[in-house]
Design an enzyme around this catalytic site. Structure first.
Site, PDB file in Angstrom:
ATOM      1  N   GLY A  16       0.633  -1.402  -0.130  1.00  0.00           N
ATOM      2  CA  GLY A  16       0.023   0.343  -0.094  1.00  0.00           C
ATOM      3  C   GLY A  16       1.025   1.121  -0.101  1.00  0.00           C
ATOM      4  N   ARG A  77       0.929  -5.150  -5.167  1.00  0.00           N
ATOM      5  CA  ARG A  77       1.208  -6.152  -4.257  1.00  0.00           C
ATOM      6  C   ARG A  77       1.340  -7.790  -5.306  1.00  0.00           C
ATOM      7  NH1 ARG A  77      -0.386  -4.260   0.554  1.00  0.00           N
ATOM      8  NH2 ARG A  77      -2.198  -2.803   0.681  1.00  0.00           N
ATOM      9  N   ASP A 108       4.984  -4.661   6.013  1.00  0.00           N
ATOM     10  CA  ASP A 108       5.586  -6.103   6.485  1.00  0.00           C
ATOM     11  C   ASP A 108       5.729  -7.033   5.319  1.00  0.00           C
ATOM     12  OD1 ASP A 108       2.805  -6.259   6.666  1.00  0.00           O
ATOM     13  OD2 ASP A 108       2.655  -7.503   8.410  1.00  0.00           O
ATOM     14  N   THR A 131       4.393   2.301   5.578  1.00  0.00           N
ATOM     15  CA  THR A 131       3.113   2.052   5.776  1.00  0.00           C
ATOM     16  C   THR A 131       2.309   2.986   6.485  1.00  0.00           C
ATOM     17  OG1 THR A 131       1.634   0.173   6.610  1.00  0.00           O
ATOM     18  CG2 THR A 131       3.884   0.202   7.558  1.00  0.00           C
ATOM     19  N   ASP A 133       0.047   1.884   8.697  1.00  0.00           N
ATOM     20  CA  ASP A 133      -0.521   1.180   9.738  1.00  0.00           C
ATOM     21  C   ASP A 133       0.640   1.105  11.023  1.00  0.00           C
ATOM     22  OD1 ASP A 133      -2.206   0.140   8.133  1.00  0.00           O
ATOM     23  OD2 ASP A 133      -1.399  -1.533   7.485  1.00  0.00           O
ATOM     24  N   ASP A 135       2.678  -0.828  12.152  1.00  0.00           N
ATOM     25  CA  ASP A 135       2.637  -2.155  12.534  1.00  0.00           C
ATOM     26  C   ASP A 135       4.123  -3.057  12.218  1.00  0.00           C
ATOM     27  OD1 ASP A 135       2.555  -2.159   9.715  1.00  0.00           O
ATOM     28  OD2 ASP A 135       1.072  -4.058  10.151  1.00  0.00           O
ATOM     29  N   ARG A 177      -5.272  -2.269   9.114  1.00  0.00           N
ATOM     30  CA  ARG A 177      -5.301  -3.765   8.818  1.00  0.00           C
ATOM     31  C   ARG A 177      -5.807  -4.578  10.113  1.00  0.00           C
ATOM     32  NH1 ARG A 177      -3.640  -6.400   4.541  1.00  0.00           N
ATOM     33  NH2 ARG A 177      -2.320  -4.493   3.601  1.00  0.00           N
TER      34      ARG A 177
HETATM   35  O1  F6P Z   1      -1.420  -1.827   4.712  1.00  0.00           O
HETATM   36  C1  F6P Z   1      -1.975  -0.215   4.568  1.00  0.00           C
HETATM   37  C2  F6P Z   1      -3.402  -0.609   4.062  1.00  0.00           C
HETATM   38  O2  F6P Z   1      -4.024   0.727   3.858  1.00  0.00           O
HETATM   39  C3  F6P Z   1      -4.288  -1.135   5.440  1.00  0.00           C
HETATM   40  O3  F6P Z   1      -4.426  -0.140   6.374  1.00  0.00           O
HETATM   41  C4  F6P Z   1      -5.577  -1.728   4.803  1.00  0.00           C
HETATM   42  O4  F6P Z   1      -6.107  -2.763   5.490  1.00  0.00           O
HETATM   43  C5  F6P Z   1      -4.872  -2.040   3.513  1.00  0.00           C
HETATM   44  O5  F6P Z   1      -3.736  -1.432   3.215  1.00  0.00           O
HETATM   45  C6  F6P Z   1      -5.967  -1.956   2.324  1.00  0.00           C
HETATM   46  O6  F6P Z   1      -5.403  -2.529   0.980  1.00  0.00           O
HETATM   47  P1  F6P Z   1      -5.793  -2.240  -0.351  1.00  0.00           P
HETATM   48  O7  F6P Z   1      -5.297  -0.850  -0.581  1.00  0.00           O
HETATM   49  O8  F6P Z   1      -5.015  -3.026  -1.217  1.00  0.00           O
HETATM   50  O9  F6P Z   1      -7.268  -2.437  -0.258  1.00  0.00           O
END
Ligand code: F6P
Length: 328
Positions: A16, A77, A108, A131, A133, A135, A177
């Site tokens: 992300g 991803r 991560d 990120t 998050d 985390d 997340r």
């Molecule tokens: O890891 C960053 C994040 O924005 C999380 O907070 C969220 O759960 C996820 O990515 C959403 O992913 P995507 O943009 O692939 O829907």
């Protein structure tokens, strides 16, 4: 003086996007140039590495990106990078460009990829925590977290206007997340009635009690922050449970979603990303590999990637206590 083995660095952003990634890329490129190293930008993360979407970068390529959200290298991803054939192709592409070190900016999953790649092919790599998050262990804050918290708080302030004008109860879902860092920060910063995070259980009954005691205290508006990823569901599910107990409440739900990922990085994130970009290049020059650069107590710290990605970074106990005390 550059380490003999590192002459050409590849940089990519993966997973992300997070505000400040551009500032980190810029810092990697400019510091590499400062130390007379070449830098190659790998577009669309590991996906672009497999597809050989790689271009030499000069200082001018990273002009005017410091202040921009997202990542000009783009991100993805990659499923293919999870396969050994995909990683082999990626390695061959790196070799064909003479790239002998990597800087991976991401969360991560992205750093797990960097660790695996290092183990298989021995390419020195340094991860940067990118990120929203927050985390990752090995850093007090990840790149993008501060901006995401500010964005969430700004949005919740606006929701508060409607909540108090209509005496409504709002459930606001924030990202993270399966971690509650954004939620706790936004909960304190926006004066929430309660903050629900995946790391701590809060039965609906306790939430109802909290809301009732706030009603007695004549609180005009109620905002409950819900972190995504909780076992009892998101804001929508929890709002439905609460409605059963408090049928007279006028309840609304807002899911902030990806608006938390975008936007111009705060000064904190620009500074963090810039420091870490330089730390990545200097780390490679000094022979560091398979580590993540982070900032702890205002000092650059290199943590083995396999340690940084272990899912054990805790929401600060004091922060959670403060959120609870101030929500009465
Ligand atoms: O890891 C960053 C994040 O924005 C999380 O907070 C969220 O759960 C996820 O990515 C959403 O992913 P995507 O943009 O692939 O829907």
């Amino acid at each position: 003086m550059a380490n003999k083995t590192v002459t050409r660095i590849g940089v990519l952003t993966s997973g992300g996007d997070a505000p400040g990634m551009n500032a980190a890329i810029r810092a990697v490129v400019r510091s590499a140039k400062y130390y007379n190293l070449e830098v190659y930008g790998i577009f669309r993360g590991y996906e672009g590495l497999i597809q050989n979407d790689i271009k030499k970068l000069e200082n001018r390529d990273v002009a005017y990106i410091l202040e921009r959200g997202g990542t000009f290298l783009k991100s993805a991803r990659s499923q293919e990078f999870r396969t050994s054939e995909g990683r082999k192709t990626a390695y061959e592409n790196l070799k064909s460009h003479g790239i002998d070190a990597l800087v991976v900016i991401g969360g991560d999953g992205s750093l797990t990829g960097a660790h695996l790649f290092y183990k298989e092919f021995g390419i020195p790599s340094i991860g940067l925590p990118g990120t929203i998050d927050n985390d990752l262990s090995g850093t007090d804050s990840t790149i993008g977290f501060d901006t995401a918290c500010n964005t969430a708080i700004e949005a919740i302030d606006k929701i508060r206007d409607t909540a108090s004008s209509h005496d409504r109860l709002f459930f606001v879902e924030v990202m993270g997340r399966d971690a509650g860092f954004i939620a706790v920060n936004a909960g304190i910063g926006s004066g929430a009635a309660a903050t629900l995070i995946p790391e701590r259980k809060m039965p609906v009954e306790s939430l109802i009690e909290r809301l009732k005691s706030r009603a007695k205290a004549k609180k005009q508006s109620n905002i409950v922050i819900v972190a995504e990823g909780g076992k009892s569901g998101g804001a929508l599910e929890i709002s439905k449970k609460v409605k059963k107990f408090l049928p007279t409440y006028d309840i609304r739900v807002t899911i902030l979603g990806h608006l938390q990922r975008g936007g111009s990085p705060t000064s904190f994130d620009r500074l963090l990303a810039s420091k870490l970009g330089v730390a990545a290049v200097e780390g490679l020059i000094h022979g560091k590999e398979d580590v993540m650069a982070g900032v702890i107590n205002n000092k650059i710290v290199y943590t083995p990637i396999k340690r940084a990605i272990v899912d054990d970074k805790e929401v600060d106990e004091d922060d959670f206590r403060v959120a609870k005390i101030l929500s009465q």
